[in-house]
Design an enzyme around this catalytic site. Structure first.
Site, PDB file in Angstrom:
ATOM      1  N   ARG A 152      13.602 -22.747  36.183  1.00  0.00           N
ATOM      2  CA  ARG A 152      13.953 -22.077  34.921  1.00  0.00           C
ATOM      3  C   ARG A 152      14.875 -22.971  34.098  1.00  0.00           C
ATOM      4  O   ARG A 152      15.903 -23.456  34.584  1.00  0.00           O
ATOM      5  CB  ARG A 152      14.650 -20.743  35.207  1.00  0.00           C
ATOM      6  CG  ARG A 152      13.742 -19.691  35.815  1.00  0.00           C
ATOM      7  CD  ARG A 152      14.532 -18.431  36.164  1.00  0.00           C
ATOM      8  NE  ARG A 152      15.035 -17.788  34.959  1.00  0.00           N
ATOM      9  CZ  ARG A 152      14.412 -16.803  34.315  1.00  0.00           C
ATOM     10  NH1 ARG A 152      13.236 -16.376  34.771  1.00  0.00           N
ATOM     11  NH2 ARG A 152      14.929 -16.254  33.256  1.00  0.00           N
ATOM     12  N   GLN A 207       5.438 -10.829   2.527  1.00  0.00           N
ATOM     13  CA  GLN A 207       5.519  -9.510   3.144  1.00  0.00           C
ATOM     14  C   GLN A 207       6.621  -8.682   2.491  1.00  0.00           C
ATOM     15  O   GLN A 207       7.770  -9.124   2.392  1.00  0.00           O
ATOM     16  CB  GLN A 207       5.803  -9.662   4.632  1.00  0.00           C
ATOM     17  CG  GLN A 207       5.826  -8.358   5.399  1.00  0.00           C
ATOM     18  CD  GLN A 207       5.841  -8.587   6.899  1.00  0.00           C
ATOM     19  OE1 GLN A 207       4.818  -8.479   7.564  1.00  0.00           O
ATOM     20  NE2 GLN A 207       7.001  -8.916   7.430  1.00  0.00           N
ATOM     21  N   ARG A 243      -5.129  -2.217  -6.482  1.00  0.00           N
ATOM     22  CA  ARG A 243      -5.975  -2.383  -5.316  1.00  0.00           C
ATOM     23  C   ARG A 243      -7.013  -1.268  -5.245  1.00  0.00           C
ATOM     24  O   ARG A 243      -6.708  -0.099  -5.490  1.00  0.00           O
ATOM     25  CB  ARG A 243      -5.123  -2.369  -4.050  1.00  0.00           C
ATOM     26  CG  ARG A 243      -5.845  -2.936  -2.838  1.00  0.00           C
ATOM     27  CD  ARG A 243      -5.095  -2.716  -1.558  1.00  0.00           C
ATOM     28  NE  ARG A 243      -3.732  -3.223  -1.586  1.00  0.00           N
ATOM     29  CZ  ARG A 243      -2.978  -3.307  -0.495  1.00  0.00           C
ATOM     30  NH1 ARG A 243      -3.458  -2.908   0.664  1.00  0.00           N
ATOM     31  NH2 ARG A 243      -1.747  -3.750  -0.571  1.00  0.00           N
ATOM     32  N   ARG A 290       0.837  -1.198   0.000  1.00  0.00           N
ATOM     33  CA  ARG A 290       0.000   0.000   0.000  1.00  0.00           C
ATOM     34  C   ARG A 290       0.873   1.250   0.000  1.00  0.00           C
ATOM     35  O   ARG A 290       1.964   1.263   0.576  1.00  0.00           O
ATOM     36  CB  ARG A 290      -0.906  -0.018   1.234  1.00  0.00           C
ATOM     37  CG  ARG A 290      -2.049   0.978   1.218  1.00  0.00           C
ATOM     38  CD  ARG A 290      -3.023   0.662   2.355  1.00  0.00           C
ATOM     39  NE  ARG A 290      -2.369   0.791   3.646  1.00  0.00           N
ATOM     40  CZ  ARG A 290      -2.347   1.922   4.373  1.00  0.00           C
ATOM     41  NH1 ARG A 290      -2.921   3.021   3.900  1.00  0.00           N
ATOM     42  NH2 ARG A 290      -1.761   1.946   5.539  1.00  0.00           N
TER      43      ARG A 290
END
Length: 434
Positions: free
Chosen positions: A191, A134, A102, A43
């Site tokens: 831990r 992406q 788009r 975009r």
């Protein structure tokens, strides 16, 4: 994929009447009869960095990194960029992608990625599998996509997405503002050491494969799901956890630079007028000539020479010897004057120095430079160069002539030089360990 050679790093592009229908694309993925497309969402709006998706990162537009990886993977029948911005569309086409325009409806700040993917899916009914890549993941490599897709084509998955393994102990905020918390993935009394714990799989956002059926159900993940694990060094997301200078260093080390082996540039040939200067010659009343140069460009040339790249300046227009000598003194490199047949001169120079064109970088500015720009291993033009030169160059600077363009191209050469050396060192280590 188009059969024509792709031109990279362009800012000015010719329009095309070519039919980009994905149905007419040749089949490249032979493992599956379905039409499989890569779709990159880009975009135009960006609250942080304007037009971030085409901002130059290590010499390549950000979106160019993932387009190149998708095309070179050889597994997609079509590679698309979905955008609402004309300049992004031009860059996408220059890098070999097709463009999906788009609609404003799915281009809002509030629009989700899924909405944009669904719009693309509706308008391309022949596409059966979509890989949403992406744009802000510049360390994506072709083999990541190829191996991930095999989970779809050979193991029958409906969705595959990329993850990275993290070893973070996570805590949940019990009440906001009170700083009270409770453990989410650990027992504080026991831990675990890192080496005793497999860690957790976290989405890194690089890509999401999904079938059309899932997308129509408003899902990108579902059905038979598989993850594809990427190493942390490749899980670079500029949107989330990294800034531009750090990203450039990461990309330089771990990015995918294309199929061709990077060559180390040994010689830069650069025009004086229109590259090192703004093309103007100032003449005083007594006949003295003057030109204006930029200290940034001077520093860029010195950096190249420090890294054993010879620099030769070329002047096509006649200037007085005293001025040429002064330029030579200031820049610390040779200045060749009155060069009217540049290709002939460069060929002779390359032969004398025992070089090949792939070892030469050339910076030009106009029509007389086109042949050299096309032949050089690396070539560049300033921001304000004419279209004929822009279309011939492999790199177009963001700076104008006489205002840092030479420095910018010098930095690009040095980035690729470091990358080439890194590749050669990795190859050497691989041979030693074999």
């Amino acid at each position: 994929m188009p059969k024509t050679k792709r031109k990279h790093n362009k800012r000015a592009y010719e329009g095309s009447d070519e039919d980009n229908s994905c149905a007419k694309r040749p089949k490249v993925n032979t493992d599956d009869s379905r039409h499989i497309s890569a779709l990159i969402l880009a975009r135009g709006g960006s609250k942080g960095i304007p037009l971030k998706n085409i901002k130059m990162l290590a010499g390549v537009p950000l979106i160019g990194w993932v387009i190149r990886a998708a095309l070179d993977s050889g597994v997609f029948d079509s590679v698309w960029v979905s955008t609402d911005h004309e300049e992004i569309a031009k860059v996408a086409q220059a890098w070999g992608a097709e463009v999906h325009k788009r609609s404003p409806k799915v281009s809002k700040d509030s629009s989700s990625s899924l909405e944009a993917i669904q719009e693309f899916s509706r308008q391309n009914p022949d596409v059966q599998v979509i890989c949403n890549i992406q744009a802000t993941s510049p360390c994506l490599h072709p083999y990541h996509l190829k191996e991930a897709l095999e989970l779809m084509t050979k193991q029958g998955c409906d969705s595959v997405f990329s993850v990275v393994r993290r070893h973070h102990f996570r805590w949940q905020e019990v009440k906001k503002g009170k700083r009270t918390t409770k453990p989410l993935n650990l027992n504080p009394a026991k831990r675990l050491r890192r080496q005793d714990w497999d860690g957790e799989l976290c989405e890194n956002g690089s890509f999401y494969f999904a079938t059309r059926e899932l997308i129509e159900k408003d899902l990108l993940q579902g059905g038979k799901m598989c993850y594809f694990e990427m190493l942390p060094e490749f899980s670079v997301d500029i949107d989330v956890d990294i800034d531009w200078p750090v990203a450039e260093q990461r990309v330089l080390r771990f990015g995918y630079f294309g199929k061709d082996k990077l060559e180390v540039v040994k010689l830069l040939l650069c025009n004086v007028s229109g590259c090192l200067t703004d093309g103007q010659i100032y003449i005083s009343a007594n006949g003295e000539e003057m030109v204006s140069t930029n200290t940034r460009d001077q520093f860029g040339i010195k950096k190249l020479m420090k890294e054993e790249v010879e620099v030769i300046l070329i002047e096509e227009n006649p200037i007085k010897k005293a001025l040429a000598d002064k330029l030579c003194q200031i820049m610390g490199c040779t200045v060749l004057q009155n060069v009217d047949e540049k290709l002939k001169m460069v060929n002779k120079l390359i032969k004398e120095k025992g070089l090949e064109w792939k070892e030469v970088a050339y910076m030009g500015t106009d029509e007389p430079d086109v042949e050299c720009l096309n032949l050089a291993g690396l070539s560049a033009v300033p921001l304000d160069a004419p279209v004929v030169a822009l279309n011939a160059a492999k790199y177009s600077c963001q700076c104008t002539a006489g205002r840092g363009a030479v420095r910018e191209f010098a930095e690009h050469i040095l980035l690729l030089k470091k990358k080439a050396k890194s590749q050669m060192e990795q190859d050497r280590i691989g041979r030693d360990n074999f």
